[in-house]
Design a protein around this motif. Structure first.
Motif, PDB file in Angstrom:
ATOM      1  N   VAL A 262       0.762  -1.247  -0.110  1.00 33.56           N
ATOM      2  CA  VAL A 262      -0.156   0.102  -0.023  1.00 33.56           C
ATOM      3  C   VAL A 262       1.034   1.358   0.119  1.00 33.56           C
ATOM      4  CG1 VAL A 262      -1.496   1.486   1.497  1.00 33.56           C
ATOM      5  CG2 VAL A 262      -1.774  -1.148   0.952  1.00 33.56           C
ATOM      6  N   ASN A 263       1.772   1.303   0.818  1.00 38.34           N
ATOM      7  CA  ASN A 263       2.745   2.300   0.876  1.00 38.34           C
ATOM      8  C   ASN A 263       3.346   2.761  -0.507  1.00 38.34           C
ATOM      9  OD1 ASN A 263       5.917   3.363   1.452  1.00 38.34           O
ATOM     10  ND2 ASN A 263       4.409   4.349   3.146  1.00 38.34           N
ATOM     11  N   LYS A 264       3.737   1.660  -1.127  1.00 36.00           N
ATOM     12  CA  LYS A 264       4.649   1.884  -2.334  1.00 36.00           C
ATOM     13  C   LYS A 264       3.494   2.432  -3.501  1.00 36.00           C
ATOM     14  CE  LYS A 264       6.837  -0.894  -6.079  1.00 36.00           C
ATOM     15  NZ  LYS A 264       7.670  -1.908  -6.613  1.00 36.00           N
ATOM     16  N   LEU A 265       2.408   1.864  -3.487  1.00 35.44           N
ATOM     17  CA  LEU A 265       1.300   2.341  -4.251  1.00 35.44           C
ATOM     18  C   LEU A 265       1.074   4.000  -4.013  1.00 35.44           C
ATOM     19  CD1 LEU A 265      -1.391  -0.691  -4.745  1.00 35.44           C
ATOM     20  CD2 LEU A 265      -0.145   0.301  -6.396  1.00 35.44           C
ATOM     21  N   LEU A 266       0.789   4.389  -2.672  1.00 33.89           N
ATOM     22  CA  LEU A 266       0.574   5.624  -2.491  1.00 33.89           C
ATOM     23  C   LEU A 266       1.466   6.629  -3.022  1.00 33.89           C
ATOM     24  CD1 LEU A 266      -1.347   5.233   1.044  1.00 33.89           C
ATOM     25  CD2 LEU A 266      -2.462   5.430  -1.177  1.00 33.89           C
ATOM     26  N   ARG A 267       2.644   6.086  -2.588  1.00 36.69           N
ATOM     27  CA  ARG A 267       3.935   6.934  -3.148  1.00 36.69           C
ATOM     28  C   ARG A 267       3.841   7.097  -4.526  1.00 36.69           C
ATOM     29  NH1 ARG A 267       7.347   3.702   0.051  1.00 36.69           N
ATOM     30  NH2 ARG A 267       8.534   3.157  -1.713  1.00 36.69           N
ATOM     31  N   GLY A 268       3.399   6.345  -5.368  1.00 35.13           N
ATOM     32  CA  GLY A 268       3.575   6.154  -6.625  1.00 35.13           C
ATOM     33  C   GLY A 268       2.420   7.186  -7.337  1.00 35.13           C
ATOM     34  N   PHE A 269       1.483   7.038  -6.815  1.00 32.27           N
ATOM     35  CA  PHE A 269       0.229   7.697  -6.826  1.00 32.27           C
ATOM     36  C   PHE A 269       0.513   9.388  -6.391  1.00 32.27           C
ATOM     37  CE2 PHE A 269      -3.696   4.987  -6.861  1.00 32.27           C
ATOM     38  CZ  PHE A 269      -3.130   4.203  -8.129  1.00 32.27           C
ATOM     39  N   GLU A 270       1.115   9.746  -5.382  1.00 38.60           N
ATOM     40  CA  GLU A 270       1.451  10.928  -4.778  1.00 38.60           C
ATOM     41  C   GLU A 270       2.366  11.854  -5.807  1.00 38.60           C
ATOM     42  OE1 GLU A 270       1.772  13.102  -0.770  1.00 38.60           O
ATOM     43  OE2 GLU A 270       2.958  11.041  -0.868  1.00 38.60           O
ATOM     44  N   GLU A 271       3.430  10.909  -6.166  1.00 36.76           N
ATOM     45  CA  GLU A 271       4.475  11.558  -7.376  1.00 36.76           C
ATOM     46  C   GLU A 271       3.984  11.727  -8.636  1.00 36.76           C
ATOM     47  OE1 GLU A 271       7.378   8.376  -7.116  1.00 36.76           O
ATOM     48  OE2 GLU A 271       8.101   8.736  -5.218  1.00 36.76           O
ATOM     49  N   ALA A 272       2.865  11.201  -8.907  1.00 43.87           N
ATOM     50  CA  ALA A 272       2.233  11.507 -10.193  1.00 43.87           C
ATOM     51  C   ALA A 272       1.344  12.532  -9.914  1.00 43.87           C
ATOM     52  CB  ALA A 272       1.468  10.065 -10.884  1.00 43.87           C
ATOM     53  N   GLY A 273       1.000  13.256  -8.954  1.00 46.10           N
ATOM     54  CA  GLY A 273       0.166  14.363  -8.782  1.00 46.10           C
ATOM     55  C   GLY A 273      -1.209  13.771  -8.526  1.00 46.10           C
ATOM     56  N   VAL A 274      -1.652  12.492  -8.442  1.00 47.18           N
ATOM     57  CA  VAL A 274      -2.883  12.099  -8.179  1.00 47.18           C
ATOM     58  C   VAL A 274      -3.400  12.189  -7.080  1.00 47.18           C
ATOM     59  CG1 VAL A 274      -4.380  10.079  -8.478  1.00 47.18           C
ATOM     60  CG2 VAL A 274      -2.407  10.346 -10.107  1.00 47.18           C
ATOM     61  N   ILE A 275      -2.820  11.927  -5.926  1.00 52.08           N
ATOM     62  CA  ILE A 275      -3.263  12.382  -4.449  1.00 52.08           C
ATOM     63  C   ILE A 275      -2.128  13.099  -3.732  1.00 52.08           C
ATOM     64  CG2 ILE A 275      -4.692   9.847  -4.603  1.00 52.08           C
ATOM     65  CD1 ILE A 275      -2.601   8.621  -2.967  1.00 52.08           C
ATOM     66  N   ALA A 276      -2.680  13.346  -2.680  1.00 53.17           N
ATOM     67  CA  ALA A 276      -1.602  13.707  -1.340  1.00 53.17           C
ATOM     68  C   ALA A 276      -2.087  13.351  -0.297  1.00 53.17           C
ATOM     69  CB  ALA A 276      -2.012  15.395  -1.305  1.00 53.17           C
ATOM     70  N   VAL A 277      -0.991  12.501   0.504  1.00 55.13           N
ATOM     71  CA  VAL A 277      -0.990  11.995   1.642  1.00 55.13           C
ATOM     72  C   VAL A 277      -0.436  12.719   2.890  1.00 55.13           C
ATOM     73  CG1 VAL A 277      -0.719  10.062   2.765  1.00 55.13           C
ATOM     74  CG2 VAL A 277      -0.933   9.719   0.446  1.00 55.13           C
TER      75      VAL A 277
END
Length: 239
Positions: free
Chosen positions: A203-218
């Motif tokens: 989960v952590n790896k996926l969220l980091r990828g989404f965040e780096e792509a600008g899709v989400i912020a955590v």
């Protein structure tokens, strides 16, 4: 609204019922009858709703807070099916006379639920048979959601499943803000892992990828959807 759920008036119970999509179009008379048999109860975070009587034939409307719906495997692994909030009705399957499927309903945060005894609800529906149509449509919609979820679990890639899960949570709990749509509930990575059937590390790896792509912020167990269109594209992508 009354401070103590047990002290809620007939009118306050009717107000909660009117917010629930299942009852929103009902005439005044059956709503009043349903409010008369409804019972409001408070549950602290983590409390299991049917802990005292797993077979209890009651449905409930979420008045405030949130409810986690889960199942456990024979090996003891927990799988979270969904996290629902106001003004949804849950456990409607308990209208059936057969023993209910043993989903586990737990308060995701401090919550107030409006309990509806199934015998009384059935009597009201039988007195107004056209209202059974609303129940049937709700159950069909829930069945469709279950099939879609099963399809996503079996056929979707992990990033698709994560994107679809975040999009669903945003639809149910999203709060619009300047930075995007914030999921209006605490969402630890362990919780997301239980929803996807994967480890916290994945989960952590996926969220980091989404965040780096600008899709989400955590930020501290809070997730903000910054680009909902991109999230939908990931969820719908065919590899």
């Amino acid at each position: 609204m009354a401070t103590r759920p047990g002290a809620w008036s007939q009118g306050e119970r009717q107000e909660i019922l009117r917010r629930c999509p299942l009852f929103a179009g009902w005439p005044d008379a059956p709503i009043a009858d349903l409010a008369a048999i409804a019972r409001a109860e408070h549950y602290p975070r983590g409390a299991e709703i049917y802990a005292q009587d797993p077979e209890k034939r009651e449905a409930f409307v979420i008045a405030s807070g949130g409810v986690e719906v889960s199942r456990g495997s024979a090996a003891g692994k927990k799988f979270v099916l969904s996290v629902q909030g106001p003004p949804e009705i849950l456990a409607i399957v308990r209208l059936l006379a057969a023993p209910p499927i043993h989903y586990v309903y737990s308060a995701y945060e401090d919550s107030v639920l409006l309990h509806l005894p199934c015998d009384g609800l059935t009597a009201i529906l039988d007195a107004h048979p056209i209202l059974w149509r609303d129940v049937a449509l709700l159950m069909c919609a829930r069945h469709g959601d279950s099939l879609r979820q099963l399809n996503d679990q079996k056929l979707g890639s992990l990033d698709q499943r994560m994107a679809a899960t975040l999009a669903d949570l945003a639809r149910l709990h999203g709060v619009a803000g300047a930075a995007g749509t914030e999921l209006g509930l605490r969402l630890p990575q362990e919780q997301l892992g239980a929803m996807l059937g994967v480890t916290r590390q994945s989960v952590n790896k996926l969220l980091r990828g989404f965040e780096e792509a600008g899709v989400i912020a955590v930020d501290y167990n809070r997730i903000t959807i910054r680009d909902p269109a991109a999230l939908d594209r990931i969820a719908a992508r065919h590899d």
